[in-house]
Design an enzyme around this catalytic site. Structure first.
Site, short mmCIF file in Angstrom:
data_model
loop_
_atom_site.label_atom_id
_atom_site.label_comp_id
_atom_site.label_asym_id
_atom_site.label_seq_id
_atom_site.Cartn_x
_atom_site.Cartn_y
_atom_site.Cartn_z
N ARG A 108 0.87 -1.17 0.00
CA ARG A 108 0.00 0.00 0.00
C ARG A 108 0.90 1.22 0.00
O ARG A 108 1.69 1.42 0.94
CB ARG A 108 -0.90 0.01 1.24
N HIS A 135 -7.13 0.99 -6.75
CA HIS A 135 -7.45 0.48 -5.40
C HIS A 135 -8.34 -0.76 -5.55
O HIS A 135 -9.51 -0.76 -5.16
CB HIS A 135 -8.17 1.58 -4.62
N GLN A 138 -10.50 -2.53 -2.63
CA GLN A 138 -11.68 -1.76 -2.25
C GLN A 138 -12.85 -2.06 -3.18
O GLN A 138 -14.00 -2.14 -2.76
CB GLN A 138 -11.36 -0.26 -2.28
N ASP A 231 -15.71 10.15 -2.31
CA ASP A 231 -14.45 9.95 -1.59
C ASP A 231 -13.98 11.31 -1.11
O ASP A 231 -14.48 12.35 -1.54
CB ASP A 231 -13.42 9.30 -2.54
N CYS A 272 -15.57 4.96 0.66
CA CYS A 272 -14.52 4.02 1.04
C CYS A 272 -13.87 4.35 2.38
O CYS A 272 -13.12 3.52 2.92
CB CYS A 272 -13.46 3.93 -0.06
N ARG A 317 -14.42 -5.33 3.32
CA ARG A 317 -12.99 -5.34 2.96
C ARG A 317 -12.34 -6.62 3.46
O ARG A 317 -11.51 -7.24 2.78
CB ARG A 317 -12.26 -4.13 3.59
#
Length: 330
Positions: A108, A135, A138, A231, A272, A317
């Site tokens: 990440r 991503h 996600q 987001d 998210c 997740r």
């Protein structure tokens, strides 16, 4: 299930077919059921994975650690600054060292090239926990949450409101195209996704029957939407001075009650996380002091409403990441 992706890295959804994504979603449902019933599923006991974080995270780290522990894996977490990767040691050398010690690597951080190089040189599956471009983990959680609510994916109208050039928006456009959802990027034209990626999404959409649309008019974009997603307006790593310009650009794209009422009667809200929907964070308070904003990308009344499935999304997740780990290491 006849599909087999053992040994394959999970770097971006562009690398996976619709059938492979479906396989991972169905596997996620199986693992969620095992978790909910308290059924032990240490199917990967004896294997080890390492989590490389250049950007901190709550959900990504916890999801990988719990998923790994549930599967019986040994999990090593290397926080920002504790690895020599890219400093005293090249990405390629780091990859070759870790590939000798671990069965899988999560990354990440910032550059997509970094996670690509880890996969190229390590010799073991590498999972993208977030880069500046994509991503993918996600996306699986988002798709699972939508499908759990509606019972299907194909044909739903999905709207992303905000900065449509960022990693989440990029990934959502590809995810929708792959799984047959109609994707609308609702943003100022200067924040539309890159043309090259839009063209890729459109090519995929021709096969799955979905539609890709870019729209600056909020009312037109959200009319009849089934899913509205947003987001934060400034991503991690971007300089503080961007806040002022981004607020000016995106204040009209805040997900509020009016936007949700313009959507379909059963529309849901997704995010998210983390979210600046109130002043109960350090950054949220700083933004209020500087710009007088009580909330940013989403109104608190939407975030806390029955239409908001953000915490189901966050839990998913863990289940979807578990599916990715298992499917690539089994």
């Amino acid at each position: 299930m006849g599909l087999n992706i053992r040994g394959k890295s999970f770097l971006k959804l562009l690398d996976f077919s619709t059938e492979e994504i479906r396989y991972l979603l169905d596997l996620s449902k199986d693992f969620k059921s095992l978790k909910r019933t308290g059924t032990v599923h240490k199917y990967l006991e004896g294997k080890n994975i390492v989590l490389l974080f250049e950007k901190t995270s709550t959900r990504t780290r916890c999801a990988f650690e719990v998923a790994g522990n549930d599967l019986g894996l040994g999990v090593t977490y290397l926080e920002p600054g504790t690895s020599q990767m890219g400093k005293k040691e090249s990405i390629a050398d780091t990859a070759r060292v870790l590939g000798r010690m671990y069965d899988g690597i999560e990354y990440r951080g910032f550059s997509q090239k970094t996670v690509d190089d880890l996969a190229k040189y390590s010799g073991v599956p590498v999972w993208n926990g977030l880069t500046d471009e994509f991503h993918p983990t996600q996306m699986l959680a988002d798709l699972l949450t939508i499908e759990e609510h509606f019972g299907y994916l194909k044909g739903l109208n999905f709207v992303y409101s905000g900065d449509a050039r960022n990693n989440v928006a990029n990934s959502l456009m590809i995810a929708c195209a792959k799984m047959g959802l109609n994707f609308i990027a609702c943003s100022p034209s200067e924040l539309f996704p890159q043309e090259e990626l839009v063209e890729k999404a459109e090519e995929i959409a021709k096969i799955t029957g979905s539609k890709i649309r870019l729209e600056s008019d909020v009312e037109k974009a959200t009319m009849g939407a089934d899913v509205i997603y947003t987001d934060i307006w400034v991503s991690m790593g971007e300089p503080d001075e961007i806040w002022e310009s981004r607020i000016k650009q995106l204040s009209g794209y805040r997900v509020d009650k009016k936007m949700m009422e313009n959507a379909s009667e059963n529309a849901i809200f997704l995010h998210c996380l983390p979210s600046f929907h109130d002043r109960n964070t350090t950054i949220g308070e700083e933004i209020y002091q500087k710009f007088g904003l009580e909330e940013m990308e989403v109104a608190d009344e939407v975030f806390e409403s029955e239409r908001s499935l953000v915490f189901d999304q966050a839990e998913n997740r863990m289940h979807t990441i578990k599916a990715v780990i298992y499917a690539t290491l089994k």
